[in-house]
Design a protein around this motif. Structure first.
Motif, short mmCIF file in Angstrom:
data_model
loop_
_atom_site.label_atom_id
_atom_site.label_comp_id
_atom_site.label_asym_id
_atom_site.label_seq_id
_atom_site.Cartn_x
_atom_site.Cartn_y
_atom_site.Cartn_z
N GLY A 199 0.80 -1.22 0.00
CA GLY A 199 0.00 0.00 0.00
C GLY A 199 0.83 1.27 0.00
O GLY A 199 0.28 2.36 -0.20
N ARG A 200 2.14 1.14 0.23
CA ARG A 200 3.01 2.32 0.24
C ARG A 200 4.04 2.29 -0.87
O ARG A 200 4.44 3.34 -1.37
CB ARG A 200 3.73 2.42 1.59
N PHE A 201 4.50 1.10 -1.24
CA PHE A 201 5.52 0.95 -2.28
C PHE A 201 4.91 0.30 -3.51
O PHE A 201 4.02 -0.55 -3.41
CB PHE A 201 6.66 0.06 -1.79
N THR A 202 5.42 0.70 -4.67
CA THR A 202 4.98 0.11 -5.93
C THR A 202 6.19 -0.21 -6.79
O THR A 202 7.02 0.67 -7.04
CB THR A 202 4.05 1.06 -6.70
N ILE A 203 6.27 -1.46 -7.24
CA ILE A 203 7.33 -1.84 -8.17
C ILE A 203 6.76 -1.74 -9.58
O ILE A 203 5.61 -2.09 -9.83
CB ILE A 203 7.86 -3.26 -7.86
N SER A 204 7.58 -1.24 -10.48
CA SER A 204 7.17 -1.13 -11.88
C SER A 204 8.39 -1.34 -12.76
O SER A 204 9.52 -1.40 -12.26
CB SER A 204 6.51 0.22 -12.15
N ARG A 205 8.17 -1.41 -14.04
CA ARG A 205 9.29 -1.67 -14.94
C ARG A 205 9.03 -1.03 -16.29
O ARG A 205 7.88 -0.79 -16.69
CB ARG A 205 9.52 -3.17 -15.10
N ASP A 206 10.12 -0.78 -16.99
CA ASP A 206 10.09 -0.32 -18.37
C ASP A 206 10.96 -1.30 -19.15
O ASP A 206 12.19 -1.22 -19.10
CB ASP A 206 10.62 1.11 -18.46
N ASN A 207 10.32 -2.21 -19.84
CA ASN A 207 11.07 -3.25 -20.55
C ASN A 207 11.94 -2.66 -21.66
O ASN A 207 13.04 -3.18 -21.93
CB ASN A 207 10.12 -4.30 -21.12
N ALA A 208 11.47 -1.60 -22.29
CA ALA A 208 12.23 -1.00 -23.37
C ALA A 208 13.55 -0.43 -22.85
O ALA A 208 14.57 -0.44 -23.55
CB ALA A 208 11.42 0.09 -24.05
N LYS A 209 13.54 0.05 -21.61
CA LYS A 209 14.74 0.61 -21.01
C LYS A 209 15.46 -0.41 -20.13
O LYS A 209 16.52 -0.09 -19.57
CB LYS A 209 14.39 1.85 -20.18
N ASN A 210 14.88 -1.61 -20.00
CA ASN A 210 15.44 -2.63 -19.11
C ASN A 210 15.69 -2.05 -17.72
O ASN A 210 16.77 -2.24 -17.13
CB ASN A 210 16.71 -3.24 -19.68
#
Length: 119
Positions: free
Chosen positions: A65-76
């Motif tokens: 509820g406080r942290f969020t993991i995300s990613r940008d595959n194009a930028k690895n």
């Protein structure tokens, strides 16, 4: 040669926000299976958030509820957005991978970035 480079750490007041980044280069894996760990002073390392096999996203109870993991595959690149930071979030934060399941110890680690939350 695999290289993971974290950035974005720093000093923030309690209640503040930070976003950490982890750029993977020379990688033989994608950021689809990556995790963020942290090691508070004098304590053991713990897994904070992760993308694991099967498209799963996992969080430690202490950060849900406080942290969020995300990613940008194009930028690895994988990110950790941290909101409502608390003094107990103070730690060195590491990205690591590949991370196939929660108990797996990744072979590749970044150098770490310090996050300090003042009260």
């Amino acid at each position: 040669q695999v290289q993971l480079v974290e950035s974005g750490g720093g000093l923030v007041q309690a209640g503040g926000s930070l976003r950490l980044s982890c750029a993977a280069s020379g990688s033989i894996f994608t950021v689809n299976t990556m995790g963020w760990y942290r090691q508070p002073p004098g304590k053991q390392r713990e897994l904070v958030a992760a993308f694991t096999s099967g498209g799963r996203t996992n969080y430690a109870d202490s950060v849900k509820g406080r942290f969020t993991i995300s990613r940008d595959n194009a930028k690895n690149t994988v990110y950790l957005q941290m909101f409502s930071l608390k003094p107990e979030d103070t730690a060195v934060y590491y990205c690591a991978g590949p991370l196939y399941y929660m108990e797996y110890v990744p072979p590749y680690w970044g150098q770490g970035t310090q996050v300090t939350v003042s009260s």
